[in-house]
Motif scaffolding. Structure first.
Motif, PDB file in Angstrom:
ATOM      1  N   TYR A 139       0.879  -1.173   0.000  1.00 53.72           N
ATOM      2  CA  TYR A 139       0.000   0.000   0.000  1.00 53.72           C
ATOM      3  C   TYR A 139       0.918   1.225   0.000  1.00 53.72           C
ATOM      4  O   TYR A 139       1.370   1.678   1.051  1.00 53.72           O
ATOM      5  N   LYS A 140       1.211   1.735  -1.154  1.00 57.34           N
ATOM      6  CA  LYS A 140       2.175   2.830  -1.278  1.00 57.34           C
ATOM      7  C   LYS A 140       1.481   4.159  -0.980  1.00 57.34           C
ATOM      8  O   LYS A 140       0.668   4.645  -1.767  1.00 57.34           O
ATOM      9  N   VAL A 141       1.791   4.728   0.176  1.00 61.76           N
ATOM     10  CA  VAL A 141       1.150   5.959   0.648  1.00 61.76           C
ATOM     11  C   VAL A 141       1.926   7.170   0.129  1.00 61.76           C
ATOM     12  O   VAL A 141       3.154   7.144   0.023  1.00 61.76           O
ATOM     13  N   GLU A 142       1.197   8.234  -0.203  1.00 62.17           N
ATOM     14  CA  GLU A 142       1.852   9.498  -0.550  1.00 62.17           C
ATOM     15  C   GLU A 142       1.227  10.627   0.245  1.00 62.17           C
ATOM     16  O   GLU A 142      -0.002  10.725   0.346  1.00 62.17           O
ATOM     17  N   VAL A 143       2.083  11.463   0.849  1.00 59.82           N
ATOM     18  CA  VAL A 143       1.624  12.698   1.477  1.00 59.82           C
ATOM     19  C   VAL A 143       2.036  13.840   0.560  1.00 59.82           C
ATOM     20  O   VAL A 143       3.218  14.030   0.268  1.00 59.82           O
ATOM     21  N   SER A 144       1.050  14.558   0.066  1.00 57.32           N
ATOM     22  CA  SER A 144       1.296  15.682  -0.838  1.00 57.32           C
ATOM     23  C   SER A 144       0.749  16.947  -0.172  1.00 57.32           C
ATOM     24  O   SER A 144      -0.451  17.050   0.091  1.00 57.32           O
ATOM     25  N   ILE A 145       1.645  17.888   0.122  1.00 56.45           N
ATOM     26  CA  ILE A 145       1.233  19.114   0.815  1.00 56.45           C
ATOM     27  C   ILE A 145       1.347  20.283  -0.154  1.00 56.45           C
ATOM     28  O   ILE A 145       2.430  20.598  -0.637  1.00 56.45           O
ATOM     29  N   LEU A 146       0.227  20.896  -0.455  1.00 56.34           N
ATOM     30  CA  LEU A 146       0.169  22.035  -1.357  1.00 56.34           C
ATOM     31  C   LEU A 146      -0.510  23.201  -0.648  1.00 56.34           C
ATOM     32  O   LEU A 146      -1.671  23.089  -0.223  1.00 56.34           O
ATOM     33  N   LYS A 147       0.215  24.280  -0.490  1.00 54.57           N
ATOM     34  CA  LYS A 147      -0.308  25.483   0.173  1.00 54.57           C
ATOM     35  C   LYS A 147      -0.927  25.127   1.521  1.00 54.57           C
ATOM     36  O   LYS A 147      -2.060  25.527   1.832  1.00 54.57           O
ATOM     37  N   ASP A 148      -0.194  24.325   2.293  1.00 53.41           N
ATOM     38  CA  ASP A 148      -0.545  23.932   3.666  1.00 53.41           C
ATOM     39  C   ASP A 148      -1.744  22.989   3.768  1.00 53.41           C
ATOM     40  O   ASP A 148      -2.269  22.763   4.859  1.00 53.41           O
ATOM     41  N   THR A 149      -2.176  22.426   2.653  1.00 47.33           N
ATOM     42  CA  THR A 149      -3.221  21.399   2.672  1.00 47.33           C
ATOM     43  C   THR A 149      -2.589  20.049   2.364  1.00 47.33           C
ATOM     44  O   THR A 149      -1.971  19.882   1.301  1.00 47.33           O
ATOM     45  N   ALA A 150      -2.725  19.116   3.294  1.00 47.63           N
ATOM     46  CA  ALA A 150      -2.132  17.783   3.138  1.00 47.63           C
ATOM     47  C   ALA A 150      -3.144  16.837   2.511  1.00 47.63           C
ATOM     48  O   ALA A 150      -4.271  16.709   2.987  1.00 47.63           O
ATOM     49  N   LEU A 151      -2.734  16.178   1.443  1.00 42.59           N
ATOM     50  CA  LEU A 151      -3.550  15.172   0.769  1.00 42.59           C
ATOM     51  C   LEU A 151      -2.872  13.822   0.951  1.00 42.59           C
ATOM     52  O   LEU A 151      -1.717  13.645   0.569  1.00 42.59           O
ATOM     53  N   LEU A 152      -3.586  12.854   1.538  1.00 41.40           N
ATOM     54  CA  LEU A 152      -3.049  11.522   1.782  1.00 41.40           C
ATOM     55  C   LEU A 152      -3.707  10.529   0.825  1.00 41.40           C
ATOM     56  O   LEU A 152      -4.933  10.406   0.808  1.00 41.40           O
ATOM     57  N   THR A 153      -2.895   9.841   0.038  1.00 41.42           N
ATOM     58  CA  THR A 153      -3.419   8.894  -0.948  1.00 41.42           C
ATOM     59  C   THR A 153      -2.664   7.571  -0.880  1.00 41.42           C
ATOM     60  O   THR A 153      -1.563   7.491  -0.329  1.00 41.42           O
ATOM     61  N   ILE A 154      -3.274   6.526  -1.460  1.00 38.01           N
ATOM     62  CA  ILE A 154      -2.609   5.230  -1.632  1.00 38.01           C
ATOM     63  C   ILE A 154      -2.640   4.899  -3.124  1.00 38.01           C
ATOM     64  O   ILE A 154      -3.694   4.965  -3.767  1.00 38.01           O
ATOM     65  N   ASP A 155      -1.486   4.529  -3.667  1.00 37.30           N
ATOM     66  CA  ASP A 155      -1.383   4.189  -5.083  1.00 37.30           C
ATOM     67  C   ASP A 155      -1.969   2.808  -5.332  1.00 37.30           C
ATOM     68  O   ASP A 155      -1.559   1.827  -4.723  1.00 37.30           O
ATOM     69  N   THR A 156      -2.944   2.723  -6.243  1.00 39.75           N
ATOM     70  CA  THR A 156      -3.587   1.441  -6.543  1.00 39.75           C
ATOM     71  C   THR A 156      -2.938   0.728  -7.728  1.00 39.75           C
ATOM     72  O   THR A 156      -3.217  -0.443  -7.971  1.00 39.75           O
ATOM     73  N   SER A 157      -2.083   1.449  -8.475  1.00 38.22           N
ATOM     74  CA  SER A 157      -1.581   0.903  -9.733  1.00 38.22           C
ATOM     75  C   SER A 157      -0.315   0.072  -9.580  1.00 38.22           C
ATOM     76  O   SER A 157      -0.140  -0.948 -10.249  1.00 38.22           O
ATOM     77  N   GLY A 158       0.580   0.508  -8.696  1.00 35.35           N
ATOM     78  CA  GLY A 158       1.887  -0.146  -8.611  1.00 35.35           C
ATOM     79  C   GLY A 158       2.801   0.486  -9.628  1.00 35.35           C
ATOM     80  O   GLY A 158       3.055   1.692  -9.595  1.00 35.35           O
ATOM     81  N   VAL A 159       3.315  -0.292 -10.554  1.00 35.86           N
ATOM     82  CA  VAL A 159       4.099   0.266 -11.653  1.00 35.86           C
ATOM     83  C   VAL A 159       3.204   1.200 -12.460  1.00 35.86           C
ATOM     84  O   VAL A 159       2.004   0.952 -12.608  1.00 35.86           O
ATOM     85  N   GLY A 160       3.757   2.325 -12.948  1.00 34.55           N
ATOM     86  CA  GLY A 160       2.974   3.302 -13.688  1.00 34.55           C
ATOM     87  C   GLY A 160       2.162   2.676 -14.817  1.00 34.55           C
ATOM     88  O   GLY A 160       2.569   1.685 -15.421  1.00 34.55           O
ATOM     89  N   LEU A 161       1.017   3.266 -15.126  1.00 37.20           N
ATOM     90  CA  LEU A 161       0.107   2.686 -16.121  1.00 37.20           C
ATOM     91  C   LEU A 161       0.671   2.705 -17.539  1.00 37.20           C
ATOM     92  O   LEU A 161       0.142   2.023 -18.420  1.00 37.20           O
TER      93      LEU A 161
END
Length: 380
Positions: A139-161
């Protein structure tokens, strides 16, 4: 967990609208943002989108979003999210990150804090005293913070599409499969029109054209990280693969030609098409552009020729463009679509494009030159 989830289909710059159109065609309403297409959908959309989206880079599952200007806010906001709804007891959850225009600019520190917060949440929910085992599904998690807003996601694809699973060989600068598909989808080419790529390289554009022409799902020949996730029923994957099989039109006749001046690249293209199961559908030829012979009306040239970025290559590239222009001048019913970073392309081609679209081929700023043919008669 809720039956509906929020997903993000990431897109290369300039291709957001193309990805959005694909998502809509799968039946989901979208919001378009820079570099991504956001949509709410049932869990079954994860298999379907991974299998069918030709131009998206990845499919990410949104776990949550919140404001964070301190490490405490990032930790508590992350810990408050329902990670146990997504990550199994044995799941591996490495954390990647990025931060843009935000107070929390240290990406390594943000990654560590998110990792710790997820671990604490999961340990409490699963009743563990020691650290998480992390021996199971990824479950590859990514924390992406843009202008002080944190977006937490999990990559469902694995290797790029873009990794379709058919590329057994490639040249020095191969065109990404997702970009090749986008170049095709940005035209009005259909399976009953002839198509030629005179600069085929490793064959990406003709192969993607064959997949589109027979409506074959681009992900049919690969695996995805989320295939063994507990939250996605195996029946959803079974149904998605069955849908792909049912919708494929293997009887559709195609007239697709890929050619290149380099015989080694033609051999590689042929091997790639056979790996994709399309060996009988595409004709490969070794020839230069000046030898291009066109016998039908109402066809399409779609290509990604050399850009001449090295000074020593510019004269050769100019000659290629001149040769292509000279050949196509005699075939006004054909549409021509050329992707290049060479700014003087129109001058050497000998005609101003009907339309231009700015795209990025990797990190290279390019223009997609579009010449619309004057169709004659009916489709064959």
């Amino acid at each position: 967990m809720a039956q509906h989830i929020r997903l993000i289909a990431t897109a290369a710059m300039g291709l957001e609208s193309v990805v959005a159109t694909e998502v809509k065609q799968l039946g989901y309403e979208v919001q378009v943002d820079n570099g991504k297409v956001i949509f709410d959908a049932p869990i079954s959309a994860i298999p379907r989108c991974n299998l069918w989206l030709r131009t998206a880079d990845r499919i990410k599952l949104v776990v949550g979003e919140f404001r964070a200007t301190t490490f405490d806010e990032l930790f508590e906001g992350t810990k408050a999210l329902p990670w146990e709804d997504y990550i199994s007891e044995e799941g591996q959850f490495p954390v990647a990150g990025k931060s843009v225009k935000s107070t929390l600019y240290s990406v390594p520190d943000c990654q560590k804090i998110v990792k710790k917060a997820i671990a604490e949440r999961l340990k409490r929910k699963y009743g563990m005293a020691s650290k998480m085992p992390e021996t199971g599904s990824l479950y590859k998690v990514e924390v992406s913070i843009l202008k002080d807003t944190a977006l937490l996601t999990i990559d469902t694809s694995g290797v790029g599409l873009h990794k379709r699973g058919y590329r057994v060989g490639q040249g020095e600068a191969p065109l990404k499969e997702t970009m090749a598909a986008a170049l095709l989808l940005l035209t009005n080419w259909r399976a009953d029109y002839p198509l030629i790529d005179p600069f085929c390289g490793s064959g990406t554009i003709p192969i993607e054209a064959a997949l589109i022409g027979q409506n074959i799902a681009p992900g049919f020949n690969r695996e995805f990280a989320s295939e063994d996730w507990g939250l996605i029923r195996s029946s959803y994957w079974d149904d998605a693969f069955q849908e792909a099989e049912d919708l494929a039109n293997y009887d559709q006749k195609l007239e697709i030609i890929g050619s290149d001046i380099d015989h080694k690249m033609v051999q590689i293209a042929d091997s790639n098409s056979k790996e994709a199961g399309l060996g009988e559908l595409i004709t490969w030829k070794q020839m230069q552009v000046s030898d291009l012979t066109i016998r039908q009306d109402n066809g399409y040239i779609i290509g990604n020729p050399p850009y001449g970025q090295r000074i020593g290559d510019q004269e050769a590239v100019q000659k290629i463009y001149q040769q292509l222009g000279a050949v196509m001048k005699n075939h006004p019913s054909w549409s021509v679509y050329i992707l290049t970073a060479y700014e003087a392309f129109e001058k050497f081609y000998g005609q101003k494009a009907t339309k231009k679209r700015k795209l990025f081929n990797g990190f290279i700023k390019t223009d997609y030159y579009q010449y619309f043919g004057k169709k004659t008669g009916e489709r064959r």
